[in-house]
Design a protein around this motif. Sequence first.
Motif, PDB file in Angstrom:
ATOM      1  N   HIS A  37      56.647  10.982 -26.742  1.00  0.00           N
ATOM      2  CA  HIS A  37      56.650  11.942 -27.849  1.00  0.00           C
ATOM      3  C   HIS A  37      58.070  12.319 -28.295  1.00  0.00           C
ATOM      4  O   HIS A  37      58.455  13.495 -28.289  1.00  0.00           O
ATOM      5  CB  HIS A  37      55.872  13.214 -27.480  1.00  0.00           C
ATOM      6  CG  HIS A  37      54.478  12.940 -27.022  1.00  0.00           C
ATOM      7  ND1 HIS A  37      53.489  12.532 -27.889  1.00  0.00           N
ATOM      8  CD2 HIS A  37      53.914  12.993 -25.773  1.00  0.00           C
ATOM      9  CE1 HIS A  37      52.363  12.351 -27.207  1.00  0.00           C
ATOM     10  NE2 HIS A  37      52.594  12.618 -25.933  1.00  0.00           N
ATOM     11  N   PRO A  38      58.897  11.337 -28.678  1.00  0.00           N
ATOM     12  CA  PRO A  38      60.245  11.653 -29.176  1.00  0.00           C
ATOM     13  C   PRO A  38      60.175  12.419 -30.493  1.00  0.00           C
ATOM     14  O   PRO A  38      59.154  12.380 -31.198  1.00  0.00           O
ATOM     15  CB  PRO A  38      60.879  10.279 -29.372  1.00  0.00           C
ATOM     16  CG  PRO A  38      59.712   9.374 -29.595  1.00  0.00           C
ATOM     17  CD  PRO A  38      58.600   9.901 -28.741  1.00  0.00           C
ATOM     18  N   ARG A  39      61.265  13.111 -30.808  1.00  0.00           N
ATOM     19  CA  ARG A  39      61.286  13.936 -32.017  1.00  0.00           C
ATOM     20  C   ARG A  39      61.056  13.077 -33.254  1.00  0.00           C
ATOM     21  O   ARG A  39      61.782  12.119 -33.483  1.00  0.00           O
ATOM     22  CB  ARG A  39      62.624  14.659 -32.149  1.00  0.00           C
ATOM     23  CG  ARG A  39      62.688  15.583 -33.372  1.00  0.00           C
ATOM     24  CD  ARG A  39      63.998  16.333 -33.445  1.00  0.00           C
ATOM     25  NE  ARG A  39      65.080  15.534 -33.981  1.00  0.00           N
ATOM     26  CZ  ARG A  39      65.323  15.395 -35.289  1.00  0.00           C
ATOM     27  NH1 ARG A  39      64.541  15.961 -36.175  1.00  0.00           N
ATOM     28  NH2 ARG A  39      66.348  14.670 -35.688  1.00  0.00           N
ATOM     29  N   PRO A  40      60.053  13.420 -34.073  1.00  0.00           N
ATOM     30  CA  PRO A  40      59.850  12.669 -35.314  1.00  0.00           C
ATOM     31  C   PRO A  40      60.862  13.092 -36.379  1.00  0.00           C
ATOM     32  O   PRO A  40      61.439  14.176 -36.322  1.00  0.00           O
ATOM     33  CB  PRO A  40      58.426  13.066 -35.727  1.00  0.00           C
ATOM     34  CG  PRO A  40      58.275  14.454 -35.190  1.00  0.00           C
ATOM     35  CD  PRO A  40      59.051  14.480 -33.892  1.00  0.00           C
ATOM     36  N   MET A  41      61.067  12.230 -37.332  1.00  0.00           N
ATOM     37  CA  MET A  41      61.786  12.610 -38.548  1.00  0.00           C
ATOM     38  C   MET A  41      60.827  13.406 -39.429  1.00  0.00           C
ATOM     39  O   MET A  41      59.622  13.146 -39.439  1.00  0.00           O
ATOM     40  CB  MET A  41      62.234  11.378 -39.326  1.00  0.00           C
ATOM     41  CG  MET A  41      63.281  10.541 -38.634  1.00  0.00           C
ATOM     42  SD  MET A  41      64.933  11.090 -39.033  1.00  0.00           S
ATOM     43  CE  MET A  41      65.823   9.535 -38.792  1.00  0.00           C
ATOM     44  N   LYS A  42      61.374  14.360 -40.172  1.00  0.00           N
ATOM     45  CA  LYS A  42      60.587  15.069 -41.171  1.00  0.00           C
ATOM     46  C   LYS A  42      61.120  14.701 -42.550  1.00  0.00           C
ATOM     47  O   LYS A  42      62.293  14.912 -42.836  1.00  0.00           O
ATOM     48  CB  LYS A  42      60.649  16.575 -40.961  1.00  0.00           C
ATOM     49  CG  LYS A  42      59.941  17.050 -39.701  1.00  0.00           C
ATOM     50  CD  LYS A  42      59.996  18.564 -39.566  1.00  0.00           C
ATOM     51  CE  LYS A  42      59.296  19.026 -38.303  1.00  0.00           C
ATOM     52  NZ  LYS A  42      59.372  20.505 -38.142  1.00  0.00           N
TER      53      LYS A  42
END
Length: 318
Positions: A266-271
């Motif tokens: 669950h790596p940080r997604p781009m927004k």
Amino acid sequence: MSIRYTMRQLEYLVAVGEAGGIVAAAQQVNVTAPSISAGISHLENELGVQLFVRHHAQGLTPTLAGRKLLDHAQMVLRQAAALRDLAGELSGQVRGPLAIGCLSTFAQVVLPGLRRSFVADYPEVISQLEADQPELFSLLRQARIDVALTYDLNLPADLKFFPMLELPPLVAVAPDHPFADRAEVSVEELAPLPLVLLDLPLSADYFLSFFAQKSLRANIAERTRDMAVARSLVANGFGYSIFNIRPLNDLAPDGQPLRFIPLAGHPRPMKMGMLMNTSLDRSSLHKAFLDAAKAWISTNSGRITGGRIQGSKAGKQP
């Protein structure tokens, strides 16, 4: 004696001041170089001052008078835009030109369709410009663009971001890669393998941060600033890559197939969202475009993300 000049000539003045040359200014405002040159000469004759020092083959430099008049010209243009916006609000119409910037990595996927849907309701002049993240920041601060479609990467405090869609990272590999049929793959498994890095400002730091957080170093085999080139390198076996935008048909530009696998943990997604300058008042046109962008991105989120995530059970797309 009255001084006569047009708003268009003031736009030429500001464009030359920002671009530093006639040719670059002409491209910026989409007119011919002789038109820019004639407009500047007319302003100098009407105002009775030299606005620029001409350097042979080195562009133009504003004189002291030119710098002062540039500041006032920018103010006049802003006031004219505010007057136009006020007239539109009083008449119930959304009017005026709109300059849109877009992050180059996903401009081809998002911007044409969004523009088409917007001009169907608001048939005004819209211009677009693709750039990397730092360039978009600069263009917004210079008021060369009104809004920017981009990611939430290293956003400065003077710019306001409106998030619209989360895009988790995906690992791209060739069909014969050892991980091609995996449901997911970890950073630890990827670290020793050759990486084709999308080497754009801030984006590269984002991708490499996945490894740094695990006290690992990526094995960078290839670097490119072009996403299309990166996809073709991956499809031809030069390594894996990491993207947030997935093509709908899972093909590289040269026609070779790709596989996309979720990154484990669950790596940080781009927004993805809209970026605006907080120092400028948002006009009715800006608000209308913001609303239209939210609606279009929501409706087309499947197209933007490339549909469902392909894992071991997803199989090949038809």
